[in-house]
Each structure stands twice: as C-alpha cells, then as structure tokens.
Design a protein around this motif. Structure first.
Motif, mmCIF file in Angstrom:
data_model
loop_
_atom_site.group_PDB
_atom_site.id
_atom_site.type_symbol
_atom_site.label_atom_id
_atom_site.label_comp_id
_atom_site.label_asym_id
_atom_site.label_seq_id
_atom_site.Cartn_x
_atom_site.Cartn_y
_atom_site.Cartn_z
ATOM 1 N N ASP A 258 0.731 -0.969 0.545
ATOM 2 C CA ASP A 258 -0.238 -0.394 -0.131
ATOM 3 C C ASP A 258 0.499 1.047 -0.365
ATOM 4 O O ASP A 258 1.665 2.054 1.189
ATOM 5 C CB ASP A 258 -0.824 0.173 1.467
ATOM 6 C CG ASP A 258 -2.024 1.319 1.403
ATOM 7 O OD1 ASP A 258 -1.751 2.148 0.278
ATOM 8 O OD2 ASP A 258 -2.795 1.082 2.233
ATOM 9 N N HIS A 259 0.836 1.917 -1.908
ATOM 10 C CA HIS A 259 2.388 2.826 -1.632
ATOM 11 C C HIS A 259 1.321 4.295 -0.609
ATOM 12 O O HIS A 259 2.412 5.091 -0.734
ATOM 13 C CB HIS A 259 2.415 3.271 -2.552
ATOM 14 C CG HIS A 259 3.605 2.659 -3.020
ATOM 15 N ND1 HIS A 259 5.143 4.431 -2.753
ATOM 16 C CD2 HIS A 259 4.512 2.003 -4.114
ATOM 17 C CE1 HIS A 259 6.169 3.230 -3.003
ATOM 18 N NE2 HIS A 259 5.733 2.254 -3.919
ATOM 19 N N SER A 260 -0.257 3.895 -0.556
ATOM 20 C CA SER A 260 -0.480 5.564 0.149
ATOM 21 C C SER A 260 0.302 5.327 1.756
ATOM 22 O O SER A 260 -0.042 6.533 1.720
ATOM 23 C CB SER A 260 -2.134 5.437 -0.250
ATOM 24 O OG SER A 260 -2.291 4.550 1.357
ATOM 25 N N TYR B 224 5.955 7.924 -0.608
ATOM 26 C CA TYR B 224 5.751 7.959 -1.628
ATOM 27 C C TYR B 224 4.977 7.751 -1.627
ATOM 28 O O TYR B 224 3.955 6.659 -2.665
ATOM 29 C CB TYR B 224 6.866 7.968 -1.865
ATOM 30 C CG TYR B 224 7.249 8.704 -3.729
ATOM 31 C CD1 TYR B 224 7.119 9.912 -3.811
ATOM 32 C CD2 TYR B 224 7.019 7.178 -5.127
ATOM 33 C CE1 TYR B 224 7.354 10.429 -5.039
ATOM 34 C CE2 TYR B 224 6.606 8.397 -6.031
ATOM 35 C CZ TYR B 224 6.840 9.543 -6.507
ATOM 36 O OH TYR B 224 6.787 9.557 -7.584
ATOM 37 N N PRO B 225 3.405 8.661 -1.825
ATOM 38 C CA PRO B 225 1.987 7.813 -2.073
ATOM 39 C C PRO B 225 2.202 8.110 -3.364
ATOM 40 O O PRO B 225 2.381 8.813 -4.309
ATOM 41 C CB PRO B 225 0.968 8.573 -1.213
ATOM 42 C CG PRO B 225 1.892 10.167 -0.993
ATOM 43 C CD PRO B 225 3.175 9.457 -0.566
ATOM 44 N N LEU B 226 1.368 7.172 -4.478
ATOM 45 C CA LEU B 226 1.576 6.756 -5.880
ATOM 46 C C LEU B 226 0.431 7.739 -6.913
ATOM 47 O O LEU B 226 -0.959 7.084 -6.059
ATOM 48 C CB LEU B 226 1.726 5.695 -6.828
ATOM 49 C CG LEU B 226 2.431 4.938 -5.911
ATOM 50 C CD1 LEU B 226 2.359 3.266 -6.572
ATOM 51 C CD2 LEU B 226 4.088 5.698 -6.653
ATOM 52 N N SER B 227 0.061 8.392 -7.041
ATOM 53 C CA SER B 227 -0.997 8.848 -7.611
ATOM 54 C C SER B 227 -1.482 9.629 -9.443
ATOM 55 O O SER B 227 0.142 9.223 -9.918
ATOM 56 C CB SER B 227 -1.452 10.450 -6.954
ATOM 57 O OG SER B 227 -0.350 11.141 -7.499
ATOM 58 N N GLY B 228 -2.171 9.297 -9.796
ATOM 59 C CA GLY B 228 -2.129 9.333 -11.387
ATOM 60 C C GLY B 228 -2.114 8.200 -12.001
ATOM 61 O O GLY B 228 -1.900 7.237 -11.310
ATOM 62 N N ASP B 229 -1.511 8.687 -12.736
ATOM 63 C CA ASP B 229 -0.313 7.478 -13.848
ATOM 64 C C ASP B 229 0.108 6.805 -12.877
ATOM 65 O O ASP B 229 0.640 4.915 -13.389
ATOM 66 C CB ASP B 229 0.042 7.556 -14.829
ATOM 67 C CG ASP B 229 -1.007 8.369 -15.718
ATOM 68 O OD1 ASP B 229 -2.131 8.000 -16.020
ATOM 69 O OD2 ASP B 229 -0.572 9.321 -17.065
ATOM 70 N N HIS B 230 1.349 7.089 -11.844
ATOM 71 C CA HIS B 230 2.227 6.709 -11.619
ATOM 72 C C HIS B 230 1.302 5.283 -10.456
ATOM 73 O O HIS B 230 2.171 4.255 -10.179
ATOM 74 C CB HIS B 230 2.336 7.611 -10.033
ATOM 75 C CG HIS B 230 3.749 8.163 -10.986
ATOM 76 N ND1 HIS B 230 3.402 9.442 -10.412
ATOM 77 C CD2 HIS B 230 4.761 7.985 -10.741
ATOM 78 C CE1 HIS B 230 4.414 10.517 -11.151
ATOM 79 N NE2 HIS B 230 5.409 8.932 -11.490
ATOM 80 N N ALA B 231 0.164 4.570 -10.211
ATOM 81 C CA ALA B 231 -0.708 4.079 -9.458
ATOM 82 C C ALA B 231 -0.574 3.291 -9.977
ATOM 83 O O ALA B 231 -0.896 1.915 -9.661
ATOM 84 C CB ALA B 231 -2.318 5.054 -9.044
ATOM 85 N N HIS B 232 -0.331 3.353 -11.835
ATOM 86 C CA HIS B 232 -0.727 1.795 -12.411
ATOM 87 C C HIS B 232 0.894 1.583 -13.023
ATOM 88 O O HIS B 232 0.645 0.123 -14.163
ATOM 89 C CB HIS B 232 -1.191 2.113 -13.517
ATOM 90 C CG HIS B 232 -2.743 2.632 -13.319
ATOM 91 N ND1 HIS B 232 -3.582 2.182 -12.700
ATOM 92 C CD2 HIS B 232 -3.581 3.968 -13.167
ATOM 93 C CE1 HIS B 232 -4.785 2.310 -12.479
ATOM 94 N NE2 HIS B 232 -4.832 3.934 -12.706
#
Length: 180
Positions: free
Chosen positions: A142-144, A148-156
């Motif tokens: 769970d990167h959140s 460094y929480p992933l958001s946008g395209d980084h989450a994929h």
C-alpha cells in the motif's frame, strides 16, 4: 512433615529472567511451584525435563507471546529452536549444555534467523511487511502509507519500473530511489 520448597530460579537464572520480564512461556507463571506441572525434578543429565502433554506438536505457541503466523506456522519446532538461533547474551544464561535441546534463548528479531536480503531498506520490523504471510512476491504493498504515495498514472506503473537494482544483478531498491 512439610512440603519441600522449590528453588528452581536459584540455578535456572534464564527462567528467572523470563519470570521477571514476564516474557516467553515461563513469564506467564507466578512462582516455582508451577514448574512441576511441566518439569519433573532432576533425574540425571540425559533425563528429559520437559513432559509435553499430550505432545510437543500440540503445544499452543500463542502461550509464549510469539504466535506462529504465516510460514512460521508450518515449521517443526527444531527448525527455529536450535543452537544456531540462540542469540548472544542468552547463550551464557542457559544451563543446558546442548543448545539444540532447549526451547529458550530465541529472539523475536527476524534477523536472528533470517538474512535481511533487503539490507535494511524496509526497516527492522518484518512483521509489518505487507506480505509477511507469504514472504515472496509482494503484490499488495500500500504505497499510500509510504512517504511516496502514488497518484495518477504512477498508481498503474509496475513496481520493477521504479524499484530497480543499484547495480546490474543486484537486489531491487526500496529506499533511496532516485526520482526521474
């Protein structure tokens, strides 16, 4: 005629330490009189002092304060309880000459039995690992909850796209990753 006073802790200082610290299986007991429930008096060097009822394999490890979880649950006792895993200061306290015959002296620190293949990058507490139960193939991190929480395209993005090895053939890095 009175009953004999048990003075177990006078010699068994390793047990006295568990009682004082209320750690391990012995830390759950209040006094020497409870020793005789599992241990008979000394009957020679090779006499087994521990009487497992009904048997060792039925022992409830939760009583020790270290429940067996994940892969640990499927191991035999001697895979962990061996001389190789008895840690430094505890070795000198244990009276038993053959440390392969004791259930004392283990540390709850993962590094006392396992090599840290992550070289400290994931921190000291493996039990907080998102995949402790399986140990390999982490897919549900769970990167959140990271710095460094992933958001946008980084989450994929696949993990290995960012978590590359610092050197060819090396282990992937999980800390100190340069941002591109």
């Amino acid at each position: 005629m009175g009953t004999a006073a048990l003075k177990c802790q006078e010699c068994h200082t390793e047990i006295a330490q568990e009682l004082t610290q209320t750690k391990g299986l012995h830390g759950k007991f209040a006094n020497n009189e409870q020793c005789a429930q599992c241990h008979s008096e000394h009957n020679g060097r090779d006499f087994p002092l521990i009487h497992w009822v009904p048997s060792e394999k039925d022992f409830d490890h939760n009583q020790t304060g270290y429940p067996l979880q994940g892969k640990h649950a499927g191991l035999t006792c001697n895979q962990c309880h061996s001389a190789a895993h008895v840690v430094g200061p505890n070795r000198g306290l244990i009276k038993m000459q053959d440390l392969n015959r004791t259930f004392l002296g283990l540390s709850e620190d993962c590094g006392s039995c396992h090599e840290d293949v992550h070289k400290g990058q994931l921190g000291p507490n493996c039990l907080q690992s998102p995949n402790f139960a399986h140990w390999k193939g982490t897919t549900n991190f769970d990167h959140s909850k990271s710095r460094y929480p992933l958001s946008g395209d980084h989450a994929h993005v696949a993990c290995e796209k960012c978590h590359t090895a610092a050197e060819p053939g090396g282990e992937p890095r999980f800390r100190g990753i340069p941002f591109k």
